[in-house]
Design a protein around this motif. Sequence first.
Motif, mmCIF file in Angstrom:
data_model
loop_
_atom_site.group_PDB
_atom_site.id
_atom_site.type_symbol
_atom_site.label_atom_id
_atom_site.label_comp_id
_atom_site.label_asym_id
_atom_site.label_seq_id
_atom_site.Cartn_x
_atom_site.Cartn_y
_atom_site.Cartn_z
ATOM 1 N N ILE A 189 0.817 -1.206 0.000
ATOM 2 C CA ILE A 189 0.000 0.000 0.000
ATOM 3 C C ILE A 189 0.862 1.272 0.000
ATOM 4 C CG2 ILE A 189 -0.564 0.795 2.370
ATOM 5 C CD1 ILE A 189 -3.159 -0.384 -0.114
ATOM 6 N N HIS A 190 2.073 1.188 0.526
ATOM 7 C CA HIS A 190 2.947 2.368 0.533
ATOM 8 C C HIS A 190 3.938 2.349 -0.631
ATOM 9 C CE1 HIS A 190 5.135 -0.729 2.701
ATOM 10 N NE2 HIS A 190 6.249 -0.041 2.592
ATOM 11 N N ARG A 191 3.672 1.510 -1.610
ATOM 12 C CA ARG A 191 4.510 1.411 -2.802
ATOM 13 C C ARG A 191 5.999 1.292 -2.485
ATOM 14 N NH1 ARG A 191 1.864 4.455 -7.843
ATOM 15 N NH2 ARG A 191 -0.281 3.954 -7.345
ATOM 16 N N PRO A 192 6.364 0.223 -1.822
ATOM 17 C CA PRO A 192 7.776 0.052 -1.477
ATOM 18 C C PRO A 192 8.605 -0.200 -2.733
ATOM 19 C CG PRO A 192 6.546 -1.945 -0.978
ATOM 20 C CD PRO A 192 5.544 -0.918 -1.378
ATOM 21 N N ARG A 193 9.888 0.075 -2.630
ATOM 22 C CA ARG A 193 10.786 -0.186 -3.753
ATOM 23 C C ARG A 193 11.384 -1.585 -3.662
ATOM 24 N NH1 ARG A 193 9.210 1.008 -7.354
ATOM 25 N NH2 ARG A 193 11.134 0.643 -8.490
ATOM 26 N N ILE A 194 11.389 -2.130 -2.446
ATOM 27 C CA ILE A 194 11.915 -3.472 -2.252
ATOM 28 C C ILE A 194 10.893 -4.295 -1.486
ATOM 29 C CG2 ILE A 194 13.651 -4.849 -1.006
ATOM 30 C CD1 ILE A 194 15.706 -3.000 -1.782
#
Lengths: 324, 269
Positions: free
Chosen positions: A171-176
């Motif tokens: 939901i927080h658009r992680p990069r990893i």
Amino acid sequence: MAIIVKDLNKQYHYYKKQAGLAQSVKNLFHREKLVKEAVRNISFSIDEGEIVGFLGPNGAGKTTTLKMLSGILFPTGGSASVLGFTPWERKKEFKKRFAIVLGQKSQLWPDLPAYESFQLNKAIYEVDDRTFSATLDELVELLDVKELLHVQARRLSLGERMKMELIASLIHRPRILFLDEPTIGLDVISQKKIREFIRKYNERFKITVLLTSHYMKDIEELCRRTIVINEGQVMFDGDLNRIKTSFADIKRLKVQFAEEVDVERLRSFGKVTEWDGVHATIETNHQDVPAVSQQLLNRFPVLDFAVEEQPIDEAVAKLFAKGG
Amino acid sequence: MRVFGKYWRCFQMGMQNAIEYRADFLIGLVSGSFAVLLQVFLWTAMFESGDRQTLYGYSYQQMIAYVIIAGIVSRLVATGFEYEVAGDIKSGGLSKFIVQPIHYLYFRMFCFFGSKAPQSLFIFIVAIATVLLVDGSLHAEELLRRLAFFVPAMLLALALNFFIFYCVSILAFWLTEAWAAFIGLNLLINICSGGVFPLDVFGATFMKIVSFSPFPYTIFFPINILNGKISADAMLQGCMLQLLWIVVLMGCSGLWWKQGMKKYIAVGG
């Protein structure tokens, strides 16, 4: 480079405990301290957008490594850089840029609908309303779970729950994204859906994924690159097909006969690994397969016949055995 | 603003969870009322047989009001999250909070307050009704004056009990099976807080000793405000002590938590 790991080490201390009451009493006064090296000098690096599989038997150090990379555990030695951060410094900026899904631990609130847990994560990660609804719509569509958003989490099936776990962590658009056994305990169809989702999501958002799994299929289908670890050490790092080729010289012939066949007569064709009279499995060299097949078909009343590759997990098991 | 939003959301989640468990709350209230009923009979018998106007400084009405209100206030300040904290520590669930940008203490605190919100109104109404029922001659003015102190004292009591039990829950870092300790401590703390009997019953020495602890300020003190047992000065002083204890326990819990985290090893390898 998204992840750089150098000489990472983790030792656990634990106490020896022998069975029996007398030993328990003894342990009250003196305990023998033992050291377990969960991770031993692991080094590797991962590019942005890669999906890398972490493969190894139970207790190999996979989860321990993931936990160090996500800052849950402090290493005993070595260094790691994830998106330029040192994970165990636990900086807020770092936390907002990655996610970890532990397949056996839920982050959903069991008594509330998953949507409420997403809302909580939205607040925790300080995601604004517009980004939240856009991301959620996208994930819900990809995973096809629109109807399930408002169902109490504990009423979801295991497969549905895992989909919700994935949404909650994205939901927080992680990069990893670290995935620890994301398909554990799921049926074959659910496993497939989760895999498809991970692949699609990776293609669309170029997210870096590091996943551990027991299931060969997960690794085979998703990861072009695999890191095999055993006893805390990297045994292999590269394309899994390379392991396959190094073991592919052995093929399996699975034969079903119309009537009972003497096992001694089969031995001349190769190594008989299974035999019950009418069914037999014979292992033979890759290049001998055509000749052996022909002779088998000519000389025995064969009902059914199949040539199989040696399953990759067995190949990997052999690799472990070699290394260990 | 967003940082506040985070914890406001925790508050809401706690509240929703409590509403999910509304039947649980009602059943708890009913089963709790048996103990209260038992006490009502006990005190009625004692007053009747002794032929006295007061016992331990309480009139019959005051005593009955005390046990009823103590029953419900105990339920209001009761925690229960210590089992969840212990569970998080034991099963490794704490890890998910370590990787998220959220503070575990505040997360627990706001969830706790949220979970208490739906019950609070109900409990306030019952408490006020009890006081009025027992003391029919009470003026509206006097009641409002008491309420002006009772409401903030109750909120502080809630916060204080949160920190007491947060400190208790930290035990789970060292005791893998902490629930037995929790049950024992729960009972002991409830008694020392005046959740069963008024503390005066145990005698002056006991009163003196517990007054140096934070416990009386969670139940005994707020009830006596509502009961009209203490002066305005004592009310103000009590509230100040509540605040002081909150600050002290907050500091202690922070230190202990840090120690515990050093011991915490996320389960699974």
